[in-house]
Write a protein that holds these residues in place. Sequence first.
Motif, PDB file in Angstrom:
ATOM      1  N   ILE A 276       1.069  -1.093  -0.360  1.00 58.65           N
ATOM      2  CA  ILE A 276      -0.212  -0.159   0.118  1.00 58.65           C
ATOM      3  C   ILE A 276       1.031   1.321  -0.134  1.00 58.65           C
ATOM      4  CG2 ILE A 276      -2.008   1.336   1.631  1.00 58.65           C
ATOM      5  CD1 ILE A 276      -3.062  -1.956   2.543  1.00 58.65           C
ATOM      6  N   THR A 277       0.905   1.962  -1.252  1.00 58.07           N
ATOM      7  CA  THR A 277       1.514   3.296  -1.100  1.00 58.07           C
ATOM      8  C   THR A 277       0.854   5.079  -0.694  1.00 58.07           C
ATOM      9  OG1 THR A 277       1.012   3.214  -3.756  1.00 58.07           O
ATOM     10  CG2 THR A 277       3.509   2.684  -2.021  1.00 58.07           C
ATOM     11  N   SER A 278       1.642   5.712  -0.541  1.00 52.97           N
ATOM     12  CA  SER A 278       0.651   7.159  -0.529  1.00 52.97           C
ATOM     13  C   SER A 278       0.718   8.273  -1.282  1.00 52.97           C
ATOM     14  CB  SER A 278       0.913   7.846   0.943  1.00 52.97           C
ATOM     15  OG  SER A 278       0.132   8.465   0.975  1.00 52.97           O
ATOM     16  N   ASP A 279       0.043   8.834  -2.199  1.00 57.47           N
ATOM     17  CA  ASP A 279       0.443   9.677  -3.073  1.00 57.47           C
ATOM     18  C   ASP A 279       1.473  11.029  -2.542  1.00 57.47           C
ATOM     19  OD1 ASP A 279      -0.729   8.615  -5.341  1.00 57.47           O
ATOM     20  OD2 ASP A 279      -2.852   9.442  -5.314  1.00 57.47           O
ATOM     21  N   ALA A 280       0.452  11.039  -1.250  1.00 55.80           N
ATOM     22  CA  ALA A 280       1.123  11.850  -0.035  1.00 55.80           C
ATOM     23  C   ALA A 280       2.671  12.396  -0.601  1.00 55.80           C
ATOM     24  CB  ALA A 280       0.914  11.975   0.862  1.00 55.80           C
ATOM     25  N   PHE A 281       3.866  11.003  -0.884  1.00 54.01           N
ATOM     26  CA  PHE A 281       4.984  11.046  -1.352  1.00 54.01           C
ATOM     27  C   PHE A 281       5.434  11.333  -2.266  1.00 54.01           C
ATOM     28  CE2 PHE A 281       4.817   8.005   2.991  1.00 54.01           C
ATOM     29  CZ  PHE A 281       5.561   8.980   3.767  1.00 54.01           C
ATOM     30  N   GLY A 282       4.742  11.454  -3.107  1.00 54.65           N
ATOM     31  CA  GLY A 282       5.082  11.803  -4.399  1.00 54.65           C
ATOM     32  C   GLY A 282       5.880  10.815  -4.909  1.00 54.65           C
ATOM     33  N   ASP A 283       7.502  10.924  -5.580  1.00 52.99           N
ATOM     34  CA  ASP A 283       8.259   9.617  -5.841  1.00 52.99           C
ATOM     35  C   ASP A 283       8.936   8.570  -5.270  1.00 52.99           C
ATOM     36  OD1 ASP A 283       9.970  12.433  -5.515  1.00 52.99           O
ATOM     37  OD2 ASP A 283      10.658  11.924  -7.887  1.00 52.99           O
ATOM     38  N   LEU A 284       9.073   9.213  -3.975  1.00 52.86           N
ATOM     39  CA  LEU A 284       9.701   8.623  -2.843  1.00 52.86           C
ATOM     40  C   LEU A 284       9.578   6.547  -3.238  1.00 52.86           C
ATOM     41  CD1 LEU A 284      10.033  10.756   0.013  1.00 52.86           C
ATOM     42  CD2 LEU A 284      11.875  10.132  -1.959  1.00 52.86           C
ATOM     43  N   ARG A 285       9.996   6.212  -3.090  1.00 51.32           N
ATOM     44  CA  ARG A 285      10.379   4.981  -3.121  1.00 51.32           C
ATOM     45  C   ARG A 285       9.244   4.628  -1.219  1.00 51.32           C
ATOM     46  NH1 ARG A 285      13.064  -0.112  -6.262  1.00 51.32           N
ATOM     47  NH2 ARG A 285      12.816   1.558  -7.856  1.00 51.32           N
ATOM     48  N   HIS A 286       8.460   3.709  -1.082  1.00 48.18           N
ATOM     49  CA  HIS A 286       7.964   3.530  -0.153  1.00 48.18           C
ATOM     50  C   HIS A 286       7.113   2.185  -0.025  1.00 48.18           C
ATOM     51  CE1 HIS A 286       4.624   5.843  -1.114  1.00 48.18           C
ATOM     52  NE2 HIS A 286       3.527   5.543  -0.524  1.00 48.18           N
ATOM     53  N   GLY A 287       6.528   1.735   0.832  1.00 51.84           N
ATOM     54  CA  GLY A 287       5.317   0.735   0.558  1.00 51.84           C
ATOM     55  C   GLY A 287       4.470   0.317   1.954  1.00 51.84           C
ATOM     56  N   PHE A 288       3.948  -0.118   2.461  1.00 52.27           N
ATOM     57  CA  PHE A 288       3.498  -0.139   3.878  1.00 52.27           C
ATOM     58  C   PHE A 288       2.823  -1.837   2.905  1.00 52.27           C
ATOM     59  CE2 PHE A 288       2.326   3.707   3.880  1.00 52.27           C
ATOM     60  CZ  PHE A 288       2.729   4.287   5.506  1.00 52.27           C
ATOM     61  N   PHE A 289       4.208  -3.011   3.114  1.00 52.93           N
ATOM     62  CA  PHE A 289       3.720  -4.175   2.874  1.00 52.93           C
ATOM     63  C   PHE A 289       2.508  -4.935   3.192  1.00 52.93           C
ATOM     64  CE2 PHE A 289       7.458  -1.872   1.333  1.00 52.93           C
ATOM     65  CZ  PHE A 289       7.556  -3.237  -0.413  1.00 52.93           C
ATOM     66  N   THR A 290       1.468  -6.029   2.317  1.00 52.02           N
ATOM     67  CA  THR A 290       0.913  -6.609   3.109  1.00 52.02           C
ATOM     68  C   THR A 290       1.686  -7.966   2.831  1.00 52.02           C
ATOM     69  OG1 THR A 290      -0.255  -7.536   1.314  1.00 52.02           O
ATOM     70  CG2 THR A 290      -1.183  -4.932   2.048  1.00 52.02           C
ATOM     71  N   ARG A 291       0.626  -9.232   3.494  1.00 53.32           N
ATOM     72  CA  ARG A 291       1.321 -10.180   3.948  1.00 53.32           C
ATOM     73  C   ARG A 291       0.757 -11.071   2.519  1.00 53.32           C
ATOM     74  NH1 ARG A 291      -3.060 -13.466   8.245  1.00 53.32           N
ATOM     75  NH2 ARG A 291      -0.918 -15.149   7.662  1.00 53.32           N
ATOM     76  N   LYS A 292       0.883 -10.517   1.304  1.00 52.74           N
ATOM     77  CA  LYS A 292       0.895 -11.145  -0.423  1.00 52.74           C
ATOM     78  C   LYS A 292       2.242 -11.121  -0.752  1.00 52.74           C
ATOM     79  CE  LYS A 292      -3.553 -11.309  -0.523  1.00 52.74           C
ATOM     80  NZ  LYS A 292      -4.078 -12.559  -0.914  1.00 52.74           N
ATOM     81  N   GLY A 293       2.776 -12.564  -1.585  1.00 52.95           N
ATOM     82  CA  GLY A 293       4.072 -13.225  -2.226  1.00 52.95           C
ATOM     83  C   GLY A 293       5.031 -13.110  -1.352  1.00 52.95           C
ATOM     84  N   GLY A 294       4.895 -13.691   0.222  1.00 53.47           N
ATOM     85  CA  GLY A 294       5.949 -14.425   0.889  1.00 53.47           C
ATOM     86  C   GLY A 294       6.128 -15.725   0.687  1.00 53.47           C
ATOM     87  N   ALA A 295       7.414 -15.849   1.605  1.00 51.86           N
ATOM     88  CA  ALA A 295       7.677 -17.179   1.499  1.00 51.86           C
ATOM     89  C   ALA A 295       7.666 -18.716   3.008  1.00 51.86           C
ATOM     90  CB  ALA A 295       9.075 -17.351   1.239  1.00 51.86           C
ATOM     91  N   SER A 296       6.907 -17.594   3.831  1.00 49.27           N
ATOM     92  CA  SER A 296       6.227 -18.254   5.108  1.00 49.27           C
ATOM     93  C   SER A 296       4.722 -19.002   4.300  1.00 49.27           C
ATOM     94  CB  SER A 296       6.126 -17.236   5.832  1.00 49.27           C
ATOM     95  OG  SER A 296       7.057 -16.808   6.168  1.00 49.27           O
ATOM     96  N   SER A 297       4.704 -19.982   5.629  1.00 52.57           N
ATOM     97  CA  SER A 297       3.402 -21.382   5.368  1.00 52.57           C
ATOM     98  C   SER A 297       3.272 -20.741   7.214  1.00 52.57           C
ATOM     99  CB  SER A 297       4.430 -22.243   5.054  1.00 52.57           C
ATOM    100  OG  SER A 297       5.340 -23.103   5.942  1.00 52.57           O
ATOM    101  N   GLY A 298       1.744 -21.559   7.018  1.00 50.31           N
ATOM    102  CA  GLY A 298       1.350 -21.737   8.756  1.00 50.31           C
ATOM    103  C   GLY A 298       0.796 -20.314   8.584  1.00 50.31           C
ATOM    104  N   VAL A 299       0.465 -20.199  10.605  1.00 47.50           N
ATOM    105  CA  VAL A 299       0.340 -19.082  10.619  1.00 47.50           C
ATOM    106  C   VAL A 299       1.450 -18.267  10.031  1.00 47.50           C
ATOM    107  CG1 VAL A 299      -0.633 -20.320  12.854  1.00 47.50           C
ATOM    108  CG2 VAL A 299       1.781 -19.227  12.937  1.00 47.50           C
ATOM    109  N   TYR A 300       2.091 -18.321   9.541  1.00 48.25           N
ATOM    110  CA  TYR A 300       2.490 -17.277   9.277  1.00 48.25           C
ATOM    111  C   TYR A 300       2.560 -16.899   7.796  1.00 48.25           C
ATOM    112  CZ  TYR A 300       5.830 -18.496  13.397  1.00 48.25           C
ATOM    113  OH  TYR A 300       6.063 -18.797  14.566  1.00 48.25           O
ATOM    114  N   ALA A 301       1.725 -17.811   6.820  1.00 48.95           N
ATOM    115  CA  ALA A 301       1.826 -17.761   5.297  1.00 48.95           C
ATOM    116  C   ALA A 301       1.456 -16.650   4.855  1.00 48.95           C
ATOM    117  CB  ALA A 301       0.375 -18.441   4.712  1.00 48.95           C
ATOM    118  N   GLY A 302       2.933 -15.643   4.217  1.00 49.26           N
ATOM    119  CA  GLY A 302       2.697 -15.123   3.544  1.00 49.26           C
ATOM    120  C   GLY A 302       3.850 -14.367   4.165  1.00 49.26           C
ATOM    121  N   LEU A 303       4.139 -13.116   4.026  1.00 47.00           N
ATOM    122  CA  LEU A 303       5.223 -12.511   3.957  1.00 47.00           C
ATOM    123  C   LEU A 303       6.104 -12.057   5.255  1.00 47.00           C
ATOM    124  CD1 LEU A 303       7.515 -10.731   1.709  1.00 47.00           C
ATOM    125  CD2 LEU A 303       6.324  -8.490   2.372  1.00 47.00           C
ATOM    126  N   ASN A 304       6.171 -12.961   5.887  1.00 45.54           N
ATOM    127  CA  ASN A 304       6.376 -12.669   7.451  1.00 45.54           C
ATOM    128  C   ASN A 304       7.898 -11.829   7.731  1.00 45.54           C
ATOM    129  OD1 ASN A 304       6.736 -12.849  10.308  1.00 45.54           O
ATOM    130  ND2 ASN A 304       7.209 -14.696  10.381  1.00 45.54           N
TER     131      ASN A 304
END
Length: 251
Positions: free
Chosen positions: A6-34
């Motif tokens: 999740i990103t914000s337009d308030a930061f313009g072109d600065l690279r940033h992100g509030f990363f979700t749990r999508k796209g990670g290698a963890s499994s079980g209760v950690y499933a995702g991007l822990n």
Amino acid sequence: MTLEAITSDAFGDLRHGFFTRKGGASSGVYAGLNCGSGSDDMAEAVQINRTRVAEAMGVAPEAMVGVHQVHSPDVVVAEGPLDDRPKADAVVTATPGLALTILTADCGPVLFADRTAGVVGAAHAGWKGALDGVLEATIKAMVSLGATREGITAVLGPTISQANYEVGPEFLDRFLDVDEENHRFFVNGRGDKYQFDLPVYCLTRLRAAGIGNAEWVRHCTYGDPELFYSYRRSVHRGEPDYGRLVSAIRL
């Protein structure tokens, strides 16, 4: 699966992100991007996840700068990669190429930037750190590096919402002991319980500090298990542990 942030337009072109749990290698209760090395997840999976975040941020893994979070108001100024993780709950820098990171699982991840001055920051704002002044301390540390209060933008990432943050009367008393006006961040809940509004409390503190802009991305960690880890949800479900979300910003 690709990472989702999740990103914000308030930061313009600065690279940033509030990363979700999508796209990670963890499994079980950690499933995702822990990305929490303090969890009981497999260390190899956490390292893979952190490497994927570094790639998304355009930095080497060693340029991912974080701290050992302890719910304090303490801030670290980073001039380069840190050999260890000092105990603190915020980090600021004016050094290009460093990705400042914060881990959360209901607490508020706050990213800061003064693009004109070339200064960024990241803070972990749980109720205790916010009450004790971690947000104001982060702003002060950024100013010491050349930022101006009116030039600073702060964005609060996914955090637990008031509807899902039940607290007891002793919790309310701690806030009222600091400032009687803090009652406005609480509403009555079940029995003798209250519902605490952490996002609005953080935004109020940020705006009172005189910065140029403060906003919330308006996502609740507790209420969206597909996207976010949540400490409180894991307790309510009786799970043995929980993953940690990462938020990052760089110049």
